[in-house]
Write a protein that holds these residues in place. Structure first.
Motif, PDB file in Angstrom:
ATOM      1  N   ASP A  27     -69.864 -47.660 -15.601  1.00  0.00           N
ATOM      2  CA  ASP A  27     -69.545 -47.852 -17.024  1.00  0.00           C
ATOM      3  C   ASP A  27     -69.620 -46.548 -17.808  1.00  0.00           C
ATOM      4  OD1 ASP A  27     -69.184 -50.546 -16.535  1.00  0.00           O
ATOM      5  OD2 ASP A  27     -71.175 -51.138 -17.263  1.00  0.00           O
ATOM      6  N   ILE A  28     -70.546 -45.654 -17.445  1.00  0.00           N
ATOM      7  CA  ILE A  28     -70.712 -44.413 -18.215  1.00  0.00           C
ATOM      8  C   ILE A  28     -69.979 -43.233 -17.576  1.00  0.00           C
ATOM      9  CG2 ILE A  28     -72.899 -45.180 -19.197  1.00  0.00           C
ATOM     10  CD1 ILE A  28     -74.361 -43.383 -17.246  1.00  0.00           C
ATOM     11  N   GLY A  29     -69.316 -43.471 -16.460  1.00  0.00           N
ATOM     12  CA  GLY A  29     -68.443 -42.455 -15.898  1.00  0.00           C
ATOM     13  C   GLY A  29     -69.120 -41.345 -15.122  1.00  0.00           C
ATOM     14  N   ILE A  30     -70.137 -41.690 -14.328  1.00  0.00           N
ATOM     15  CA  ILE A  30     -70.745 -40.682 -13.450  1.00  0.00           C
ATOM     16  C   ILE A  30     -70.591 -41.124 -12.000  1.00  0.00           C
ATOM     17  CG2 ILE A  30     -72.390 -39.861 -15.176  1.00  0.00           C
ATOM     18  CD1 ILE A  30     -74.554 -41.500 -13.765  1.00  0.00           C
ATOM     19  N   ASP A  31     -70.445 -40.141 -11.125  1.00  0.00           N
ATOM     20  CA  ASP A  31     -70.223 -40.426  -9.708  1.00  0.00           C
ATOM     21  C   ASP A  31     -71.511 -40.489  -8.906  1.00  0.00           C
ATOM     22  OD1 ASP A  31     -67.255 -40.301  -9.777  1.00  0.00           O
ATOM     23  OD2 ASP A  31     -67.662 -38.237 -10.402  1.00  0.00           O
ATOM     24  N   ALA A  32     -72.541 -39.861  -9.409  1.00  0.00           N
ATOM     25  CA  ALA A  32     -73.828 -39.863  -8.714  1.00  0.00           C
ATOM     26  C   ALA A  32     -74.936 -39.774  -9.754  1.00  0.00           C
ATOM     27  CB  ALA A  32     -73.928 -38.690  -7.743  1.00  0.00           C
ATOM     28  N   PHE A  33     -76.120 -40.270  -9.371  1.00  0.00           N
ATOM     29  CA  PHE A  33     -77.285 -40.158 -10.257  1.00  0.00           C
ATOM     30  C   PHE A  33     -78.497 -39.844  -9.403  1.00  0.00           C
ATOM     31  CE2 PHE A  33     -80.891 -42.031 -12.672  1.00  0.00           C
ATOM     32  CZ  PHE A  33     -80.840 -41.143 -13.744  1.00  0.00           C
ATOM     33  N   LEU A  34     -79.375 -38.993  -9.933  1.00  0.00           N
ATOM     34  CA  LEU A  34     -80.573 -38.562  -9.220  1.00  0.00           C
ATOM     35  C   LEU A  34     -81.805 -39.226  -9.829  1.00  0.00           C
ATOM     36  CD1 LEU A  34     -79.820 -34.737  -8.885  1.00  0.00           C
ATOM     37  CD2 LEU A  34     -79.119 -36.629  -7.397  1.00  0.00           C
ATOM     38  N   VAL A  35     -82.620 -39.805  -8.963  1.00  0.00           N
ATOM     39  CA  VAL A  35     -83.831 -40.510  -9.397  1.00  0.00           C
ATOM     40  C   VAL A  35     -85.036 -39.827  -8.747  1.00  0.00           C
ATOM     41  CG1 VAL A  35     -84.993 -42.739  -9.616  1.00  0.00           C
ATOM     42  CG2 VAL A  35     -82.485 -42.643  -9.401  1.00  0.00           C
ATOM     43  N   PRO A  36     -85.661 -38.856  -9.425  1.00  0.00           N
ATOM     44  CA  PRO A  36     -86.821 -38.182  -8.840  1.00  0.00           C
ATOM     45  C   PRO A  36     -88.102 -38.971  -9.081  1.00  0.00           C
ATOM     46  CG  PRO A  36     -86.331 -37.209 -10.953  1.00  0.00           C
ATOM     47  CD  PRO A  36     -85.285 -38.281 -10.720  1.00  0.00           C
ATOM     48  N   SER A 112     -67.041 -35.042  -3.752  1.00  0.00           N
ATOM     49  CA  SER A 112     -65.831 -34.230  -3.828  1.00  0.00           C
ATOM     50  C   SER A 112     -65.923 -33.251  -4.997  1.00  0.00           C
ATOM     51  CB  SER A 112     -64.603 -35.130  -4.008  1.00  0.00           C
ATOM     52  OG  SER A 112     -64.504 -36.069  -2.956  1.00  0.00           O
ATOM     53  N   THR A 113     -65.128 -32.198  -4.922  1.00  0.00           N
ATOM     54  CA  THR A 113     -65.079 -31.223  -6.017  1.00  0.00           C
ATOM     55  C   THR A 113     -64.710 -31.915  -7.324  1.00  0.00           C
ATOM     56  OG1 THR A 113     -64.433 -29.468  -4.497  1.00  0.00           O
ATOM     57  CG2 THR A 113     -63.937 -29.125  -6.837  1.00  0.00           C
ATOM     58  N   GLY A 114     -65.453 -31.576  -8.373  1.00  0.00           N
ATOM     59  CA  GLY A 114     -65.214 -32.177  -9.673  1.00  0.00           C
ATOM     60  C   GLY A 114     -66.031 -33.425  -9.948  1.00  0.00           C
ATOM     61  N   ALA A 115     -66.768 -33.894  -8.949  1.00  0.00           N
ATOM     62  CA  ALA A 115     -67.586 -35.093  -9.151  1.00  0.00           C
ATOM     63  C   ALA A 115     -68.649 -34.828 -10.210  1.00  0.00           C
ATOM     64  CB  ALA A 115     -68.238 -35.533  -7.844  1.00  0.00           C
ATOM     65  N   VAL A 116     -69.006 -35.874 -10.957  1.00  0.00           N
ATOM     66  CA  VAL A 116     -69.977 -35.772 -12.039  1.00  0.00           C
ATOM     67  C   VAL A 116     -71.326 -36.341 -11.566  1.00  0.00           C
ATOM     68  CG1 VAL A 116     -70.554 -36.447 -14.396  1.00  0.00           C
ATOM     69  CG2 VAL A 116     -68.176 -35.962 -13.781  1.00  0.00           C
ATOM     70  N   VAL A 117     -72.355 -35.493 -11.629  1.00  0.00           N
ATOM     71  CA  VAL A 117     -73.706 -35.896 -11.240  1.00  0.00           C
ATOM     72  C   VAL A 117     -74.531 -36.074 -12.510  1.00  0.00           C
ATOM     73  CG1 VAL A 117     -75.774 -35.304  -9.925  1.00  0.00           C
ATOM     74  CG2 VAL A 117     -73.513 -34.584  -9.107  1.00  0.00           C
ATOM     75  N   GLY A 118     -74.999 -37.277 -12.759  1.00  0.00           N
ATOM     76  CA  GLY A 118     -75.829 -37.541 -13.925  1.00  0.00           C
ATOM     77  C   GLY A 118     -77.276 -37.185 -13.663  1.00  0.00           C
ATOM     78  N   ILE A 119     -77.897 -36.525 -14.629  1.00  0.00           N
ATOM     79  CA  ILE A 119     -79.326 -36.216 -14.541  1.00  0.00           C
ATOM     80  C   ILE A 119     -79.980 -36.542 -15.875  1.00  0.00           C
ATOM     81  CG2 ILE A 119     -79.073 -34.405 -12.797  1.00  0.00           C
ATOM     82  CD1 ILE A 119     -79.462 -32.371 -15.105  1.00  0.00           C
ATOM     83  N   ALA A 143     -76.100 -34.103 -18.483  1.00  0.00           N
ATOM     84  CA  ALA A 143     -77.346 -34.660 -19.013  1.00  0.00           C
ATOM     85  C   ALA A 143     -77.046 -35.983 -19.699  1.00  0.00           C
ATOM     86  CB  ALA A 143     -77.975 -33.690 -20.003  1.00  0.00           C
ATOM     87  N   ILE A 144     -77.769 -37.027 -19.304  1.00  0.00           N
ATOM     88  CA  ILE A 144     -77.517 -38.367 -19.838  1.00  0.00           C
ATOM     89  C   ILE A 144     -78.844 -39.067 -20.105  1.00  0.00           C
ATOM     90  CG2 ILE A 144     -75.295 -38.633 -18.650  1.00  0.00           C
ATOM     91  CD1 ILE A 144     -76.747 -40.319 -16.532  1.00  0.00           C
ATOM     92  N   ALA A 145     -78.770 -40.123 -20.920  1.00  0.00           N
ATOM     93  CA  ALA A 145     -79.912 -41.022 -21.058  1.00  0.00           C
ATOM     94  C   ALA A 145     -80.105 -41.742 -19.724  1.00  0.00           C
ATOM     95  CB  ALA A 145     -79.667 -42.017 -22.180  1.00  0.00           C
ATOM     96  N   ASN A 146     -81.342 -41.934 -19.339  1.00  0.00           N
ATOM     97  CA  ASN A 146     -81.606 -42.459 -18.004  1.00  0.00           C
ATOM     98  C   ASN A 146     -81.028 -43.858 -17.830  1.00  0.00           C
ATOM     99  OD1 ASN A 146     -83.012 -43.468 -15.572  1.00  0.00           O
ATOM    100  ND2 ASN A 146     -84.132 -41.544 -15.769  1.00  0.00           N
ATOM    101  N   PRO A 147     -80.085 -44.047 -16.893  1.00  0.00           N
ATOM    102  CA  PRO A 147     -79.467 -45.369 -16.726  1.00  0.00           C
ATOM    103  C   PRO A 147     -80.405 -46.415 -16.144  1.00  0.00           C
ATOM    104  CG  PRO A 147     -78.639 -43.837 -15.080  1.00  0.00           C
ATOM    105  CD  PRO A 147     -79.447 -43.036 -16.038  1.00  0.00           C
TER     106      PRO A 147
END
Length: 596
Positions: A27-36, A112-119, A143-147
């Motif tokens: 929904d927010i248009g990110i391809d990956a998200f990192l959860v540390p 892939s190149t151009g992918a968006v990684v949310g943090i 940088a995004i609000a934590n999904p």
């Protein structure tokens, strides 16, 4: 205070939570998200509100990260947790061993190149984001609000623990003197101020303690320290009731949302530790147009080098804790052990510590791993994993207490009945390494990385090793894991007087048994040796005074110097705490400390 034995999550909760996260990511248009495994304070332990990694994956270890795309979800952990993670996560999550595979390796191979990684910029440090951006120029980090917060319906509220003053007799130095000392360093380096983001640094600087994190007496707080020694404590004001007199006129309290305004109003440059400060701070500086520069947290090294008051408090706390441990060990040896469980060990040991009437908290969830559970270095017993003790099994008991004058951490390996020859051999090799570190003498300037192999060498000669550091720093009524000092391959900070470290080599055979022996030690000036060249040398003072299980020792593997060290250690145990014990504990203690 007492440890819970409930599982915080179960594997079957992972798939629906992962599905909800993926829908929100789409929904927010990110391809990956990192959860540390992290909060905005970058501590090892997090509050229930911030325990996003455990909520999503079920993994409860103290270090790790989950990377999620629409098609994959990996949980990256180091060698301490490679067994634990397999047991805790659902099949939807793939465990990955780090550092064999790094996060940047995985992202590069997967996206892939151009992918968006949310943090979430509050959960990643400035340094971490900078390194990822340089290593992966083909990806876009947003940088995004934590999904996870958007899909975690019953997320607990942030903690609001009250902050209390830490007595000067235990702190050993007033917070005014600390602020003045650190401010001089800022001025000499041309810094107008520094922002401290590590809660234990904030607690140490202001001589305060909190209760926002389980097992760690620290508050959720940042601080702004100016070069004129004035300061701002950034935390919820409602947590500071009754602190005005303690803090004094040169320290003000401000809500966390005032940080950006404070940055705008502060004469720069402002020092920020990029290794621990969240990336969100860099964004704040850019928005405010205020100069900042990278530099070490000004409190971190002074906090690590304990003063005379802190060291005396730690010695006193360890004597008190040793009595509790000996009461526990005597109880264990005089009880029908085969009717006991791991939970019985945890609750009984915590009970003995509580009987000191000085225990504020345990310093971490007690590890009591019997048989194959002992092969998990950071095992935490739950009602589902609770194991009855069996004849011939080894039990790793790693525990500690938080007392107003100090923090303890001790591991002893116990045995039910008689151990096998292989277990005794492994135990003795671990003991040889622990003794070697205890006896170490080294020139000033030596770091933990230089010493780490001393504890491993006996194991290496047998083709064995362990997948954790030999020792971590320990705070004085602060966090049981404290930097920057370490006894580990990554320990690059030169050791200095007053630094307290654990000395805890081990050995773990998956599916069979574990072994660890741990004392706390403090760096001190070494006495001169006749015939030496007057070189400036350091060595270690032992803080922990609890007998080591002699029934697990293969005497043929100990040389004369090692036997002498162990006999001297047990003799000093008698001198330190023998008069404090009574009844069956005194009888047990006398036998446990007899000469080899």
């Amino acid at each position: 205070m007492f440890q819970s034995f409930d599982s915080p999550t179960s594997p079957d909760q992972g798939p629906p939570r992962l599905a909800a996260l993926r829908k929100h990511m789409k929904d927010i248009g990110i391809d990956a998200f990192l959860v540390p495994r992290a909060d905005r304070f970058q501590g090892e332990y997090v509050s229930d509100h911030d325990n996003r990694l455990a909520w999503l994956t079920g993994f409860t270890g103290s270090a790790g990260v989950c990377a999620v795309t629409q098609d994959a979800a990996v949980v990256m952990v180091d060698g301490r947790y490679k067994v634990q993670v397999k047991a805790q996560v659902a099949k939807d999550f793939t465990p990955v061993n780090w550092p064999e595979t790094t996060l940047t390796d995985w992202l590069s191979d997967t996206l892939s190149t151009g992918a968006v990684v949310g943090i979430d910029p509050w959960l990643h440090t400035i340094e971490e984001v900078g390194k990822m951006t340089l290593a992966l120029p083909g990806l876009k980090f947003r940088a995004i609000a934590n999904p996870i917060d958007a899909v975690w319906a019953d997320q607990p509220d942030p903690p609001m623990g009250q902050i209390i003053a830490h007595p000067l007799e235990f702190a050993g130095e007033s917070h005014a003197d600390k602020r003045a000392r650190l401010a001089r360093d800022l001025a000499e380096r041309g810094d107008g101020a520094a922002i401290l983001t590590l809660p234990d640094s904030v607690a140490w600087l202001f001589n305060i303690r909190g209760s926002d994190i389980p097992r760690n007496p620290i508050p959720h707080a940042f601080a702004l320290l100016r070069a004129d020694a004035s300061a701002v404590l950034l935390t919820e004001p409602g947590k500071c009731t009754g602190l005005d007199d303690h803090l004094g006129p040169d320290v003000t309290v401000a809500a966390p949302d005032q940080l950006e305004a404070l940055i705008r109003d502060t004469q720069g440059p402002i020092r920020v530790d990029q290794a621990s400060a969240p990336r969100a701070l860099a964004d704040m500086f850019a928005k405010a147009g205020v100069e900042y520069r990278h530099g070490p947290d000004p409190a971190r090294l002074p906090k690590a080098c304990k003063n005379a008051g802190e060291l005396q408090g730690m010695r006193d706390a360890h004597l008190r804790d040793a009595v509790a441990m000996c009461n526990f060990l005597a109880w264990f040896d005089t009880t029908e052990q085969r009717v006991l469980t791991e939970v019985d060990l945890v609750t009984t040991l915590e009970g003995f510590r509580s009987e000191t009437n000085m225990l504020r908290e345990i310093s971490f969830d007690t590890i009591a791993g019997a048989g194959p559970n002992g092969a998990l270095p950071h095992y935490r017993v739950t009602t589902e994993t609770n194991r009855e003790l069996a004849d011939g099994e080894l039990i790793v008991v790693d525990s500690g207490g938080q007392y107003p004058d100090g923090t303890t951490d001790i591991t002893r390996t116990l045995v039910v009945g008689d151990a096998g020859a292989e277990e005794k051999r492994a135990f003795t090799l671990v003991l040889k390494g622990m003794i070697a570190m205890s006896r170490a003498r080294f020139p000033r300037g030596v770091a933990g990385a230089h010493l780490d192999s001393l504890a491993r060498y006996p194991l290496w000669l047998a083709g064995l090793d362990y997948d954790h550091g030999t020792g971590h720093g320990v705070g004085a009524y602060l966090c049981v894991h404290e930097g920057p000092q370490r006894l580990a391959r990554t320990g690059d900070v030169p050791l200095q007087e007053g630094m307290i470290l654990s000395n805890e080599p081990g050995y773990y055979r998956e599916g069979a048994f574990g072994i660890r022996i741990e004392n706390l030690i403090v760096v001190q000036q070494a006495p001169a040796i006749e015939g030496g060249d007057d070189r400036d040398m350091l060595d270690f003072e032992t803080l922990t005074w609890v007998p080591i299980e002699k029934r697990l020792i293969d005497l043929d593997l100990l040389d004369r110097d090692e036997r002498d060290w162990l006999n001297a250690y047990h003799a000093e145990c008698r001198d330190k705490i023998g008069s404090l014990l009574s009844g069956q504990t005194a009888v047990w203690f006398h036998a446990a400390t007899e000469k080899l």
